[in-house]
Design an enzyme around this catalytic site. Structure first.
Site, PDB file in Angstrom:
ATOM      1  N   ALA A   1      -2.706  30.649  -4.397  1.00 18.15           N
ATOM      2  CA  ALA A   1      -2.145  31.903  -4.914  1.00 18.15           C
ATOM      3  C   ALA A   1      -1.073  32.367  -3.933  1.00 18.15           C
ATOM      4  O   ALA A   1      -1.127  32.046  -2.746  1.00 18.15           O
ATOM      5  CB  ALA A   1      -3.251  32.940  -5.026  1.00 18.15           C
TER       6      ALA A   1
ATOM      7  N   GLY B   1      -5.974  28.510  -4.762  1.00 22.58           N
ATOM      8  CA  GLY B   1      -5.785  28.538  -6.215  1.00 22.58           C
ATOM      9  C   GLY B   1      -5.227  27.233  -6.767  1.00 22.58           C
ATOM     10  O   GLY B   1      -5.481  26.888  -7.927  1.00 22.58           O
TER      11      GLY B   1
ATOM     12  N   GLU C   1      -8.135  25.112  -7.149  1.00 22.97           N
ATOM     13  CA  GLU C   1      -8.956  25.669  -8.238  1.00 22.97           C
ATOM     14  C   GLU C   1      -8.359  25.337  -9.613  1.00 22.97           C
ATOM     15  O   GLU C   1      -9.082  25.017 -10.550  1.00 22.97           O
ATOM     16  CB  GLU C   1      -9.090  27.187  -8.047  1.00 22.97           C
ATOM     17  CG  GLU C   1      -9.944  27.513  -6.820  1.00 22.97           C
ATOM     18  CD  GLU C   1      -9.912  28.987  -6.456  1.00 22.97           C
ATOM     19  OE1 GLU C   1      -8.821  29.507  -6.151  1.00 22.97           O
ATOM     20  OE2 GLU C   1     -10.972  29.624  -6.478  1.00 22.97           O
TER      21      GLU C   1
ATOM     22  N   GLU D   1      -9.161  29.981   1.807  1.00 25.74           N
ATOM     23  CA  GLU D   1      -9.121  31.446   1.662  1.00 25.74           C
ATOM     24  C   GLU D   1      -9.829  32.154   2.799  1.00 25.74           C
ATOM     25  O   GLU D   1      -9.426  33.249   3.205  1.00 25.74           O
ATOM     26  CB  GLU D   1      -9.739  31.855   0.324  1.00 25.74           C
ATOM     27  CG  GLU D   1      -8.878  31.547  -0.892  1.00 25.74           C
ATOM     28  CD  GLU D   1      -9.122  30.168  -1.496  1.00 25.74           C
ATOM     29  OE1 GLU D   1      -9.699  29.292  -0.804  1.00 25.74           O
ATOM     30  OE2 GLU D   1      -8.736  29.964  -2.659  1.00 25.74           O
TER      31      GLU D   1
HETATM   32  N1  CAA Z   1       1.754  31.791  -0.770  1.00 24.59           N
HETATM   33  C1  CAA Z   1       3.026  32.170  -0.515  1.00 24.59           C
HETATM   34  N2  CAA Z   1       3.903  31.384   0.131  1.00 24.59           N
HETATM   35  C2  CAA Z   1       3.486  30.169   0.544  1.00 24.59           C
HETATM   36  C3  CAA Z   1       2.162  29.713   0.303  1.00 24.59           C
HETATM   37  C4  CAA Z   1       1.280  30.587  -0.393  1.00 24.59           C
HETATM   38  N3  CAA Z   1       0.029  30.235  -0.719  1.00 24.59           N
HETATM   39  N4  CAA Z   1       2.034  28.488   0.843  1.00 24.59           N
HETATM   40  C5  CAA Z   1       3.227  28.180   1.381  1.00 24.59           C
HETATM   41  N5  CAA Z   1       4.106  29.185   1.206  1.00 24.59           N
HETATM   42  C6  CAA Z   1       5.497  29.267   1.651  1.00 24.59           C
HETATM   43  C7  CAA Z   1       5.581  29.518   3.138  1.00 24.59           C
HETATM   44  O1  CAA Z   1       5.435  30.899   3.422  1.00 24.59           O
HETATM   45  C8  CAA Z   1       6.965  28.997   3.437  1.00 24.59           C
HETATM   46  O2  CAA Z   1       7.897  29.946   3.030  1.00 24.59           O
HETATM   47  P1  CAA Z   1       9.096  30.398   4.051  1.00 24.59           P
HETATM   48  O3  CAA Z   1       9.905  29.137   4.220  1.00 24.59           O
HETATM   49  O4  CAA Z   1       9.798  31.465   3.293  1.00 24.59           O
HETATM   50  O5  CAA Z   1       8.431  30.825   5.290  1.00 24.59           O
HETATM   51  C9  CAA Z   1       7.094  27.797   2.492  1.00 24.59           C
HETATM   52  O6  CAA Z   1       6.115  28.003   1.468  1.00 24.59           O
HETATM   53  C10 CAA Z   1       6.790  26.474   3.168  1.00 24.59           C
HETATM   54  O7  CAA Z   1       5.513  26.583   3.767  1.00 24.59           O
HETATM   55  P2  CAA Z   1       5.231  26.216   5.329  1.00 24.59           P
HETATM   56  O8  CAA Z   1       6.460  26.438   6.136  1.00 24.59           O
HETATM   57  O9  CAA Z   1       3.995  26.930   5.730  1.00 24.59           O
HETATM   58  O10 CAA Z   1       4.988  24.643   5.176  1.00 24.59           O
HETATM   59  P3  CAA Z   1       4.107  23.722   6.136  1.00 24.59           P
HETATM   60  O11 CAA Z   1       4.386  22.326   5.707  1.00 24.59           O
HETATM   61  O12 CAA Z   1       4.323  24.076   7.569  1.00 24.59           O
HETATM   62  O13 CAA Z   1       2.573  24.082   5.789  1.00 24.59           O
HETATM   63  C11 CAA Z   1       0.728  24.549   4.298  1.00 24.59           C
HETATM   64  C12 CAA Z   1       2.066  23.795   4.525  1.00 24.59           C
HETATM   65  C13 CAA Z   1      -0.348  23.979   5.239  1.00 24.59           C
HETATM   66  C14 CAA Z   1       0.306  24.299   2.862  1.00 24.59           C
HETATM   67  C15 CAA Z   1       0.929  26.060   4.579  1.00 24.59           C
HETATM   68  O14 CAA Z   1       2.068  26.510   3.864  1.00 24.59           O
HETATM   69  C16 CAA Z   1      -0.237  26.919   4.177  1.00 24.59           C
HETATM   70  O15 CAA Z   1      -1.235  26.970   4.894  1.00 24.59           O
HETATM   71  N6  CAA Z   1      -0.128  27.628   3.028  1.00 24.59           N
HETATM   72  C17 CAA Z   1      -1.136  28.573   2.586  1.00 24.59           C
HETATM   73  C18 CAA Z   1      -2.365  27.847   2.034  1.00 24.59           C
HETATM   74  C19 CAA Z   1      -3.414  28.853   1.638  1.00 24.59           C
HETATM   75  O16 CAA Z   1      -3.951  29.570   2.442  1.00 24.59           O
HETATM   76  N7  CAA Z   1      -3.751  28.890   0.324  1.00 24.59           N
HETATM   77  C20 CAA Z   1      -4.738  29.798  -0.207  1.00 24.59           C
HETATM   78  C21 CAA Z   1      -4.060  31.000  -0.801  1.00 24.59           C
HETATM   79  S1  CAA Z   1      -5.197  32.278  -1.275  1.00 24.59           S
HETATM   80  C22 CAA Z   1      -5.754  31.838  -2.821  1.00 24.59           C
HETATM   81  O17 CAA Z   1      -5.377  30.815  -3.360  1.00 24.59           O
HETATM   82  C23 CAA Z   1      -6.715  32.793  -3.472  1.00 24.59           C
HETATM   83  C24 CAA Z   1      -7.424  32.266  -4.670  1.00 24.59           C
HETATM   84  O18 CAA Z   1      -8.516  31.766  -4.578  1.00 24.59           O
HETATM   85  C25 CAA Z   1      -6.839  32.386  -5.997  1.00 24.59           C
END
Ligand code: CAA
Length: 258
Positions: A65, A109, A112, A132
């Site tokens: 998400a 998400g 999921e 999460e």
């Molecule tokens: N939401 C918003 N933006 C996201 C995102 C997310 N879930 N995942 C990645 N992005 C964005 C980053 O902010 C970044 O944007 P900017 O360039 O503007 O900073 C861009 O995508 C590229 O990401 P990274 O620079 O972080 O890329 P990376 O290769 O270094 O890392 C990653 C990749 C490990 C996937 C890392 O991006 C990450 O940890 N993302 C979040 C994963 C996460 O926590 N997901 C769970 C979300 S909560 C949820 O899903 C709730 C639910 O149950 C419904």
């Protein structure tokens, strides 16, 4: 409606949806989830489509998400808006089969949504996780329920409590993933599986899917009773006559979905 965060095409009898928000690793914001729900519904309504494939990019199926969109929500706004409902449920509620073709990150998400598909095919680069907990929350789109059913309690608990990711090999071993396909061939193979399914009788496919789904919702005895009733009901279809006649006549069946 033109889509901005997904691309949609039809290959043969398979509807192919590609998540396309590369700047955010296909993070699932409101717009993307809304477009995804619309695309799913269009394929559901299209009699020429017998199955769907849902994929992302090589780097990410979807990284979860959209955290930036969620960050400022409060308990009342989240609860009243019920934002992980409605469009988020479109994939899981589809009656036609949906195959997830996963490369790269399928997190939160994203994992999921993949788990709400009927089959997951993964490339060797796939990474599944429910991180999460690292954000101070828990999975909210079925992760605590579907991951346990897919891989069992110990693995699910470890992933959900510690945020550990699973690679493709472990995911296949654990039963989350049906098969691992080389990244370059993944979408073509998923479409091929979709075509194979689309060649079958659609009523039989839909009912088979609903019987398998029933296994997650009910007791063995009730599930068997449901399955048997469905099995008998299919003898009311022309496709059953065609399928069995084709076998006896040693020819390919031509199902007409009726
Ligand atoms: N939401 C918003 N933006 C996201 C995102 C997310 N879930 N995942 C990645 N992005 C964005 C980053 O902010 C970044 O944007 P900017 O360039 O503007 O900073 C861009 O995508 C590229 O990401 P990274 O620079 O972080 O890329 P990376 O290769 O270094 O890392 C990653 C990749 C490990 C996937 C890392 O991006 C990450 O940890 N993302 C979040 C994963 C996460 O926590 N997901 C769970 C979300 S909560 C949820 O899903 C709730 C639910 O149950 C419904």
């Amino acid at each position: 409606m033109a889509f901005e965060t997904i691309t949609v095409e039809t290959r043969g009898h398979v509807g192919l949806i590609t998540l396309d928000r590369p700047e955010a690793l296909n993070a699932l914001n409101k717009q993307l989830v809304g477009e995804l729900a619309t695309a799913i519904q269009r394929f559901e309504d299209d009699p020429a489509v017998g199955a769907m494939v849902l994929t992302g990019s090589e780097k990410a199926f979807a990284a979860g998400a959209d955290i930036k969109e969620m960050a400022e929500k409060t308990y009342p706004t989240a609860m009243i808006e019920d934002f992980i409902a409605h469009d988020w449920e479109a994939v899981g509620k589809a009656r036609k089969p949906v195959i997830a073709a996963v490369s790269g990150y399928a997190l939160g998400g994203g994992c999921e949504i993949a788990m709400s598909c009927d089959i997951i095919l993964a490339s060797e680069t796939a990474r599944f996780g429910l991180p999460e907990i690292t954000l101070g929350v828990i999975p909210g789109a079925g992760g605590t329920q579907r991951l346990v059913r897919a891989v069992g309690k110990a693995k699910a608990m470890e992933m959900i409590l510690s945020g550990r990711f699973m690679n493709a090999e472990e995911a296949e071993r654990a039963g989350l993933v049906s098969r691992i396909i080389p990244a370059g061939e993944l979408v073509d193979e998923a479409v091929k599986v979709g075509e194979k399914i689309a060649d079958m009788s659609l009523p039989a496919v839909m009912l088979a899917k609903s019987c398998v789904d029933r296994a997650f919702e009910t007791t063995l005895a009730e599930g068997m009773t449901f399955e048997r009733a469905v099995f008998y009901s299919l003898f009311a279809t022309e496709d059953q006559k065609e399928g069995m006649a084709a076998f006896v006549e040693k020819r390919q069946a031509r199902f007409r979905d009726r």
